[in-house]
Design an enzyme around this catalytic site. Structure first.
Site, PDB file in Angstrom:
ATOM      1  N   TYR A  53      68.934  55.938 -34.543  1.00 58.72           N
ATOM      2  CA  TYR A  53      68.414  55.516 -35.851  1.00 58.72           C
ATOM      3  C   TYR A  53      67.887  56.450 -36.707  1.00 58.72           C
ATOM      4  O   TYR A  53      66.729  56.222 -37.414  1.00 58.72           O
ATOM      5  CB  TYR A  53      68.038  53.984 -35.265  1.00 58.72           C
ATOM      6  CG  TYR A  53      68.594  53.458 -34.467  1.00 58.72           C
ATOM      7  CD1 TYR A  53      69.074  51.598 -35.224  1.00 58.72           C
ATOM      8  CD2 TYR A  53      68.972  53.217 -33.225  1.00 58.72           C
ATOM      9  CE1 TYR A  53      69.594  50.619 -35.254  1.00 58.72           C
ATOM     10  CE2 TYR A  53      69.858  51.659 -33.101  1.00 58.72           C
ATOM     11  CZ  TYR A  53      70.031  50.978 -33.889  1.00 58.72           C
ATOM     12  OH  TYR A  53      71.663  50.016 -33.463  1.00 58.72           O
ATOM     13  N   HIS A 106      68.712  40.900 -39.599  1.00 53.58           N
ATOM     14  CA  HIS A 106      69.159  42.188 -37.865  1.00 53.58           C
ATOM     15  C   HIS A 106      68.007  42.731 -38.549  1.00 53.58           C
ATOM     16  O   HIS A 106      68.187  44.361 -37.735  1.00 53.58           O
ATOM     17  CB  HIS A 106      70.001  42.495 -38.549  1.00 53.58           C
ATOM     18  CG  HIS A 106      71.315  41.564 -37.801  1.00 53.58           C
ATOM     19  ND1 HIS A 106      72.792  41.665 -38.515  1.00 53.58           N
ATOM     20  CD2 HIS A 106      71.919  40.474 -37.579  1.00 53.58           C
ATOM     21  CE1 HIS A 106      73.786  40.869 -38.010  1.00 53.58           C
ATOM     22  NE2 HIS A 106      73.505  40.781 -37.300  1.00 53.58           N
ATOM     23  N   CYS A 117      54.937  44.011 -24.986  1.00 48.47           N
ATOM     24  CA  CYS A 117      53.839  43.131 -26.072  1.00 48.47           C
ATOM     25  C   CYS A 117      54.465  42.282 -27.335  1.00 48.47           C
ATOM     26  O   CYS A 117      53.664  41.146 -27.919  1.00 48.47           O
ATOM     27  CB  CYS A 117      52.909  43.550 -26.078  1.00 48.47           C
ATOM     28  SG  CYS A 117      51.820  44.659 -28.090  1.00 48.47           S
ATOM     29  N   GLY A 172      79.987  41.986 -49.408  1.00 50.83           N
ATOM     30  CA  GLY A 172      80.348  43.130 -48.283  1.00 50.83           C
ATOM     31  C   GLY A 172      79.818  42.300 -46.970  1.00 50.83           C
ATOM     32  O   GLY A 172      79.657  43.532 -46.918  1.00 50.83           O
ATOM     33  N   SER A 174      81.883  41.422 -43.768  1.00 51.20           N
ATOM     34  CA  SER A 174      83.189  41.187 -42.412  1.00 51.20           C
ATOM     35  C   SER A 174      84.254  40.405 -42.020  1.00 51.20           C
ATOM     36  O   SER A 174      84.754  40.285 -42.444  1.00 51.20           O
ATOM     37  CB  SER A 174      83.519  42.681 -41.369  1.00 51.20           C
ATOM     38  OG  SER A 174      82.571  41.948 -40.837  1.00 51.20           O
ATOM     39  N   LEU A 199      85.669  43.388 -50.890  1.00 50.75           N
ATOM     40  CA  LEU A 199      86.875  44.570 -51.443  1.00 50.75           C
ATOM     41  C   LEU A 199      88.248  44.498 -51.183  1.00 50.75           C
ATOM     42  O   LEU A 199      88.878  43.792 -52.146  1.00 50.75           O
ATOM     43  CB  LEU A 199      86.734  45.648 -50.636  1.00 50.75           C
ATOM     44  CG  LEU A 199      85.855  47.669 -51.310  1.00 50.75           C
ATOM     45  CD1 LEU A 199      85.558  48.469 -50.168  1.00 50.75           C
ATOM     46  CD2 LEU A 199      86.769  47.291 -52.739  1.00 50.75           C
TER      47      LEU A 199
END
Length: 229
Positions: A53, A106, A117, A172, A174, A199
């Site tokens: 990340y 998300h 906490c 965009g 899936s 796409l």
């Protein structure tokens, strides 16, 4: 006034240089999702997860909105009714383009979360397993992103918006990640006109009235121009 709900996925940010997760060369080919996108993976190897990340955070910081992001911001500015963007993306490109009504289901890469906490704060550029929570002092911090097996944020608000939407668009995506994969069907059943901009057809294509295939930077501005007349 007419309400438009727009779901965006990794495909809208791909043209800004941010890799998608599925498909050839996707991030899940490079990093198994069970290692970097599950609570269990974080428990096994928090160093690996933070490294993943941190790299994504640096990549996102260098990215800029593309014409699809800017078109959606223009739609929000010019449309009389409400425009809600529900994004599966953890980048902030919608906000950088000028969109204000954005729900990150998300989570956000720019935020940190304390597992002890529940406190949230702006994440530094680099996070580590030794970071402590500014609230409780526990060294149990993680990126504030929703991993597989966890409940997405804002589901009550999203479901209420879908129930009242006149138009639902997915851009965009899936169509493979739940619960977002079921949004088109719910909106369809509640009477919304459903549009897929992608796409290629997604796994949820059968739930859409209308399909527009092509690069997001091309098909999204065209669609927005039609909506704005």
């Amino acid at each position: 006034m007419e309400k438009i709900v727009i779901l965006t996925g990794a495909g809208i940010s791909a043209e800004s240089g941010l890799g998608t997760f599925r498909g050839a060369g996707g991030l899940w080919e490079q990093y198994p999702l069970e290692d970097v996108a599950t609570p269990e993976g974080f428990a096994r190897d928090p160093v690996l997860v933070h490294e993943f990340y941190n790299a994504r955070r640096a990549q996102v910081a260098a990215a800029r909105p593309n014409p699809a992001h800017r078109a959606l911001a223009r739609l929000e500015d010019a449309r009389a009714g409400e425009v809600l963007i529900v994004t599966q993306n953890i980048d902030a490109l919608h906000e950088a383009a000028g969109s204000r009504n954005v729900l990150h289901m998300h989570g956000e890469l720019s935020r940190a979360l304390c597992r002890a906490c529940g406190a949230r704060w702006d994440a530094p550029e680099q996070m580590s397993a030794q970071d402590v929570c500014p609230g409780c002092g526990a060294a149990l911090t993680r990126p504030d992103v929703v991993w597989f097996g966890e409940m997405p944020y804002g589901m009550d608000r999203i479901e209420a918006a879908l129930a009242g939407a006149e138009i639902f668009a997915a851009i965009g995506t899936s169509g493979q990640v739940w619960p977002a994969a079921g949004f088109a069907r719910l909106a369809h059943e509640m009477g919304a006109h459903t549009v897929e901009l992608n796409l290629e057809p997604s796994a949820a294509s059968a739930d859409f009235h209308e399909h527009r295939q092509g690069r997001a930077s091309e098909v999204v501005p065209e669609w927005v121009a039609e909506l704005l007349g």
